[in-house]
Design an enzyme around this catalytic site. Structure first.
Site, short mmCIF file in Angstrom:
data_model
loop_
_atom_site.label_atom_id
_atom_site.label_comp_id
_atom_site.label_asym_id
_atom_site.label_seq_id
_atom_site.Cartn_x
_atom_site.Cartn_y
_atom_site.Cartn_z
N GLU A 1 36.06 27.28 35.56
CA GLU A 1 37.06 27.56 36.60
C GLU A 1 36.83 26.73 37.85
O GLU A 1 37.35 27.05 38.92
CB GLU A 1 37.06 29.05 36.95
N HIS B 1 35.42 34.96 41.65
CA HIS B 1 36.48 35.14 40.64
C HIS B 1 35.99 36.13 39.59
O HIS B 1 34.87 36.02 39.12
CB HIS B 1 36.80 33.79 39.99
N HIS C 1 37.31 39.17 36.27
CA HIS C 1 38.34 39.70 35.37
C HIS C 1 38.34 41.23 35.50
O HIS C 1 38.47 41.95 34.51
CB HIS C 1 38.04 39.30 33.92
N TYR D 1 46.55 50.66 53.39
CA TYR D 1 46.54 49.77 54.56
C TYR D 1 45.53 48.64 54.47
O TYR D 1 45.62 47.66 55.20
CB TYR D 1 46.37 50.58 55.85
N HIS E 1 44.89 37.57 33.83
CA HIS E 1 43.61 36.87 33.92
C HIS E 1 42.61 37.62 34.83
O HIS E 1 41.59 38.08 34.33
CB HIS E 1 43.86 35.44 34.42
N TYR F 1 38.14 44.95 64.51
CA TYR F 1 37.31 45.95 63.82
C TYR F 1 35.90 45.44 63.52
O TYR F 1 35.71 44.26 63.31
CB TYR F 1 37.99 46.33 62.51
ZN LIG Z 1 38.52 33.68 34.60
#
Ligand SMILES: [Zn+2]
Length: 235
Positions: free
Chosen positions: A96, A114, A116, A135, A176, A231
């Site tokens: 990726e 990243h 899944h 929110y 994905h 915040y």
């Molecule tokens: Zn992936």
């Protein structure tokens, strides 16, 4: 300090890189491995199905392809430049990589996560945008979009992702998973966890028979956005 070089023999697989590993990269790698392991222990990733990266200068350290995170060692430092050329290590970087590099080239991101994650991925198959169920949507820059499906590892997927990420720090990838970035590994991780939690929340609320979840308006989210900017602890 930044230019301090480690003895390349200390670094397993360093022969494939074009230079030695710097001290700050050794530290960043340790943090990256910790974050990658946390995606597994917190249930966001099964096996090696996610990937993590962190930017140090113009080098992107990234999890290698297909190596379980509990087997990643300090000497496995894997790094590429912003064009994707490998400069550190011999392990093959995550497939990726195009998504990670696209984020670094177009934003001020210092880290990308990243996954899944199951609820987020489920939502990615149902809607073009995560309904504004909470929110914390505002903490990710606004309603979280779903990038249209494209084969993993392709430039097309990276391009779809960039469109979905406009003015956002996270998005879903159709059929994905998730991608989120931040100013640090912990921020990218926290945003990923928040996104998965919100997806879980929406699926839970919409599953109640005969009732439809109340959603927040643009105005309500904008007000939260203002508050969130003030915040937390000062960095
Ligand atoms: Zn992936």
């Amino acid at each position: 300090m930044a230019e301090e070089q480690r003895d390349p023999r200390e670094v397993r697989g360093a022969g494939g890189g074009t230079r030695g590993v710097r001290a700050e990269e050794v530290d960043a790698w340790g943090e990256l491995v910790d974050t990658a392991r946390r995606t597994v222990t917190d249930g966001l990733v099964v096996g090696t199905s996610g990937n993590v990266s962190v930017r140090v200068g113009d080098t992107v350290l990234v999890t290698p392809s297909g190596v379980p995170y509990d087997r990643l060692a300090p000497g496995d430092v894997t790094g590429v430049d912003l064009e994707g050329r490998q400069v550190l290590g011999t392990l093959v970087p995550t497939s990726e990589l195009p998504m990670h590099l696209a984020v670094y080239r177009s934003t001020d991101a210092r880290a990308v996560v990243h996954t899944h994650a199951v609820h987020a991925t489920a939502v990615s198959t149902l809607v073009p945008e995560l309904p504004t169920i909470h929110y914390m949507t505002s903490a990710l820059g606004g309603p979280v979009r779903v990038a249209p499906y494209a084969t993993y590892g392709t430039d097309e997927l990276a391009e779809n992702m960039l469109h979905a990420l406009a003015d956002r720090s996270a998005c879903l990838l159709q059929n994905h998973g998730t991608i989120a970035y931040g100013a640090s590994l912990s921020q990218a991780f926290d945003r990923t966890a928040q996104l998965e939690w919100m997806c879980h929340l929406w699926l839970t609320a919409r599953a109640v028979p005969g009732l439809t979840p109340h959603l927040l308006t643009e105005e309500q989210l904008a007000e939260v956005g203002e508050r969130l900017r003030g915040y937390g602890q000062r960095a």
